[in-house]
Design an enzyme around this catalytic site. Structure first.
Site, PDB file in Angstrom:
ATOM      1  N   GLY A   1      54.969   0.241  71.212  1.00  0.00           N
ATOM      2  CA  GLY A   1      53.751   0.083  71.982  1.00  0.00           C
ATOM      3  C   GLY A   1      52.584  -0.214  71.084  1.00  0.00           C
ATOM      4  CB  ALA A   2      48.988   0.161  71.690  1.00  0.00           C
TER       5      ALA A   2
ATOM      6  CE  LYS B   1      53.893   6.313  69.316  1.00  0.00           C
ATOM      7  NZ  LYS B   1      53.256   6.497  70.621  1.00  0.00           N
TER       8      LYS B   1
ATOM      9  CB  VAL C   1      59.613   5.410  70.152  1.00  0.00           C
ATOM     10  CG1 VAL C   1      60.323   6.732  70.372  1.00  0.00           C
ATOM     11  CG2 VAL C   1      58.116   5.570  70.347  1.00  0.00           C
TER      12      VAL C   1
ATOM     13  CG  LEU D   1      64.463   5.527  71.996  1.00  0.00           C
ATOM     14  CD1 LEU D   1      63.890   6.941  71.932  1.00  0.00           C
ATOM     15  CD2 LEU D   1      65.520   5.441  73.072  1.00  0.00           C
ATOM     16  N   GLY D   2      61.742   1.751  71.862  1.00  0.00           N
ATOM     17  CA  GLY D   2      60.648   0.913  72.356  1.00  0.00           C
ATOM     18  C   GLY D   2      59.513   0.874  71.368  1.00  0.00           C
TER      19      GLY D   2
ATOM     20  CG  ASP E   1      47.650   4.507  78.707  1.00  0.00           C
ATOM     21  OD1 ASP E   1      47.455   3.886  79.768  1.00  0.00           O
ATOM     22  OD2 ASP E   1      48.132   3.985  77.693  1.00  0.00           O
TER      23      ASP E   1
HETATM   24  N1  LIG Z   1      60.360  11.321  73.579  1.00  0.00           N
HETATM   25  C1  LIG Z   1      60.909  10.175  74.005  1.00  0.00           C
HETATM   26  N2  LIG Z   1      62.125  10.156  74.557  1.00  0.00           N
HETATM   27  C2  LIG Z   1      62.661   8.991  74.995  1.00  0.00           C
HETATM   28  N3  LIG Z   1      62.074   7.795  74.925  1.00  0.00           N
HETATM   29  C3  LIG Z   1      60.836   7.726  74.376  1.00  0.00           C
HETATM   30  C4  LIG Z   1      60.197   8.903  73.891  1.00  0.00           C
HETATM   31  N4  LIG Z   1      58.989   8.546  73.406  1.00  0.00           N
HETATM   32  C5  LIG Z   1      58.886   7.214  73.579  1.00  0.00           C
HETATM   33  N5  LIG Z   1      59.987   6.696  74.156  1.00  0.00           N
HETATM   34  C6  LIG Z   1      60.222   5.259  74.456  1.00  0.00           C
HETATM   35  O1  LIG Z   1      59.502   4.445  73.557  1.00  0.00           O
HETATM   36  C7  LIG Z   1      58.591   3.601  74.222  1.00  0.00           C
HETATM   37  C8  LIG Z   1      57.267   3.458  73.456  1.00  0.00           C
HETATM   38  O2  LIG Z   1      56.695   4.727  73.225  1.00  0.00           O
HETATM   39  P1  LIG Z   1      55.140   5.018  73.403  1.00  0.00           P
HETATM   40  O3  LIG Z   1      54.907   6.420  72.958  1.00  0.00           O
HETATM   41  O4  LIG Z   1      54.744   4.643  74.791  1.00  0.00           O
HETATM   42  O5  LIG Z   1      54.484   4.021  72.352  1.00  0.00           O
HETATM   43  P2  LIG Z   1      52.948   3.569  72.247  1.00  0.00           P
HETATM   44  O6  LIG Z   1      52.115   4.792  72.257  1.00  0.00           O
HETATM   45  O7  LIG Z   1      52.883   2.862  70.939  1.00  0.00           O
HETATM   46  O8  LIG Z   1      52.692   2.684  73.436  1.00  0.00           O
HETATM   47  C9  LIG Z   1      58.419   4.200  75.580  1.00  0.00           C
HETATM   48  O9  LIG Z   1      58.141   3.259  76.559  1.00  0.00           O
HETATM   49  C10 LIG Z   1      59.755   4.888  75.830  1.00  0.00           C
HETATM   50  O10 LIG Z   1      60.681   3.987  76.392  1.00  0.00           O
END
Ligand SMILES: Nc1ncnc2c1ncn2[C@@H]1O[C@H](COP(=O)(O)OP(=O)(O)O)[C@@H](O)[C@H]1O
Lengths: 333, 246
Positions: free
Chosen positions: A36-37, A54, A41, A33-34, A146
């Site tokens: 990040g820092a 995650k 996920v 899904l993606g 954030d």
């Molecule tokens: N519960 C969720 N349902 C759907 N997509 C999610 C969910 N959690 C995260 N994502 C996707 O994963 C990406 C990265 O997650 P995120 O929690 O922002 O990571 P980080 O904390 O490492 O920046 C998000 O931008 C989103 O697109």
């Protein structure tokens, strides 16, 4: 970073099964899904249900996020963040351990994508929802931290704003754990990085600014002036200007105050749309200015009144406003 | 409740040391004295940098029990402060983790606890990170190649103090530059709780090709106050935690 030098970045394949070390649940990876820092996920499946997993090499960060999600879980009718389903470790074939947690999968669109495809009038309404959620979050003693466009997902139908990534969520009174420059009032020289409700309200205003400036902009040598000038020059934000300005300059102490002002603005638009004769259109700026100035002068008084208004009545009122608007929207379509 | 003071040297450099003792050895000595050494390596965008220099950045931080990060000049303004803060947070976490290792037994690390118990431990970690006092000595390389990076470094340092001062614990920052005119390091701004007054510009840049990183770190250690050199954060705070029931 040297703490994690032994661990390699995780890269799960489709169909791979992740089994937990402690609770032995297993999750079949569907897609990424993606990332990040903090970690990556993945969309996964377990017992026929889709979930979001995650995983990170930073065990302590995972634990901190889990702590936040757990406190949200205790709030009744919890909509604060995705619900938490499992916390465990995964050991890779070479014996290295990674921490992960599994949460509700929020199937939807990112805020900006949603608003672009469903109409700009949604921006204000979704912000109203977000303000309601922030209000309960703040009442629990937390600040989101954030808050930014990428962390907001709209699930639908019915359209509902949800937030992800609680990595920046901080107890009120502490220092903000994680932030993103553009949305951070400290970066704009417009306040501290102490966790207080007004910190989130600044970021929320920036989310609206960001929608019309997706490429962001530099702060320049006098950041505050740069920002307020940009706000003033963005014609699509004209109707929200006074509310946004209040939020950016820290005039709102609670989400409730901002929510009230924002719903006034949204109602205003509604009225002028209803009688859309030429004459009314000319009058519109005058009539839309009225309540805003009125409200400004009422602000200190309103804070005093806060206790006498029943909270349920008030949220009922706001729900009504949203519903009327939503119905009107449906009707228009 | 008495809280310990976390001591850190934050080294900001763009190249390889070439004079005096090995900076990694000095960093290891600093770590022994309870001072963590973090290193930020600032790189030019297009020039392919000396890999030796890069390796040194990581080596110094590793010996100094700190965190290192390489930042490209292109994104310097955005990343330096983010990275700086991240480095601080991680170091705070690292120190508290070590402390917990003492309580849990030397072989027990946080990761070996079941996930359910980690939560409580992390809360303690976060509490300490928020409330402990922090002393950061920023050591800035002002050799010629750094010249066009210094305004951004200055901005990043002001930003760092904004972040740190949102904490409950007290902060003290000092800025030194190296190489100094006569000594290894020169004072740019004395210990203070805020850095918004770093209007004091960095001293004239030295044009010579000397980068005495090792001696600079060594001198920096002494600026923390000789009497407290040996008292580490860990030892000061340990009884508190036991009283709290951990
Ligand atoms: N519960 C969720 N349902 C759907 N997509 C999610 C969910 N959690 C995260 N994502 C996707 O994963 C990406 C990265 O997650 P995120 O929690 O922002 O990571 P980080 O904390 O490492 O920046 C998000 O931008 C989103 O697109």
């Amino acid at each position: 970073m040297n703490q994690t030098s032994k661990k390699r970045a995780i890269d799960f394949r489709r169909g791979q099964v992740v089994r937990g070390k402690w609770h032995h649940h297993h999750y079949t990876i569907i897609s990424k899904l993606g990332h990040g820092a903090i970690g990556s996920v993945y969309l996964c499946e377990s017992n026929g249900k889709q979930m979001a997993l995650k995983i990170s090499e930073k065990s302590s960060s995972v634990t901190m996020e889990v702590n936040v999600l757990k406190t949200f879980q205790k709030v009744q009718g919890n909509r604060l963040g995705p619900s938490l389903l499992d916390v465990d470790d995964w050991v890779d074939p070479s014996g290295v351990q990674y921490s992960f947690y599994v949460m509700e999968y929020l199937r939807g669109k990112q805020l900006s994508t949603y608003v672009k495809s469903h109409g700009e009038e949604w921006l204000g309404i979704l912000m109203l929802q977000l303000l309601g959620d922030l209000e309960s979050l703040h009442q629990q003693g937390w600040v989101f931290g954030d808050l930014k466009t990428e962390n907001l997902i709209v699930t639908y139908p019915p359209a509902r704003m949800r937030w992800i990534d609680v990595g920046g969520t901080t107890q009120i009174g502490r220092s903000i754990k994680e932030y993103t420059e553009f949305f951070d009032r400290g970066y704009w020289n417009m306040g501290t990085r102490k966790a207080e409700p007004s910190y989130d309200l600044f970021a929320l205003a920036m989310v609206m600014v960001h929608f019309y400036h997706p490429k962001r902009f530099e702060r320049g040598s006098s950041p505050k002036r740069t920002l307020l000038t940009k706000l003033n020059q963005t014609t699509q934000l004209k109707k929200y200007e006074s509310v946004l300005k209040n939020a950016l300059t820290g005039q709102y102490q609670t989400s409730e105050q901002m929510k009230r002002d924002l719903s006034h603005v949204l109602m205003e638009k509604q009225i002028s749309k209803e009688n859309y004769s030429r004459k009314d259109k000319v009058n519109k700026p005058v009539s839309s200015k009225q309540p805003v100035t009125q409200k400004r002068s009422q602000m200190p008084q309103a804070t005093q009144n806060k206790k006498s208004v029943h909270p349920i009545l008030e949220s009922l009122g706001i729900t009504l406003v949203v519903m009327v608007f939503y119905l009107f929207y449906l009707f228009l379509n | 409740m008495k809280k310990g003071t976390l001591k850190q040297i934050l080294l900001i450099t763009d190249g390889c040391s070439n004079k005096g003792e090995d900076p990694s050895a000095v960093a290891a000595l600093a770590a022994q004295q309870g001072i963590t050494v973090n290193v930020i390596g600032v790189l030019e965008d297009d020039r392919s940098e000396d890999p030796m220099g890069l390796q040194e950045v990581e080596d110094i931080a590793m010996s100094g029990e700190g965190v290192s990060q390489i930042v490209y000049k292109q994104s310097l303004s955005q990343t330096v402060q983010t990275v700086t803060k991240q480095a601080m947070t991680q170091t705070l976490q690292g120190v508290v983790n070590q402390e917990l290792k003492q309580i849990l037994g030397s072989k027990q690390s946080l990761e070996e606890l079941p996930p359910e118990q980690r939560g409580e431990v992390m809360e303690v970690v976060e509490d300490l990170g928020e409330t402990c006092d922090l002393e950061v000595l920023v050591l800035v390389d002002t050799s010629a190649s750094m010249s066009n990076k210094l305004p951004t470094v200055r901005e990043a340092l002001i930003d760092l103090s904004v972040s740190m001062n949102a904490r409950i614990g007290r902060n003290r920052f000092a800025i030194y530059s190296f190489p100094g005119k006569k000594k290894a390091i020169d004072k740019v701004s004395d210990w203070a709780s805020k850095l918004d007054s770093v209007s004091s510009v960095f001293p004239k840049l030295t044009s010579g090709g000397i980068t005495p990183t090792g001696p600079a770190i060594k001198d920096a250690m002494y600026e923390f106050g000789k009497k407290s050199l040996k008292r580490s954060f860990m030892r000061e705070d340990e009884p508190n935690i036991e009283e709290a029931g951990y």
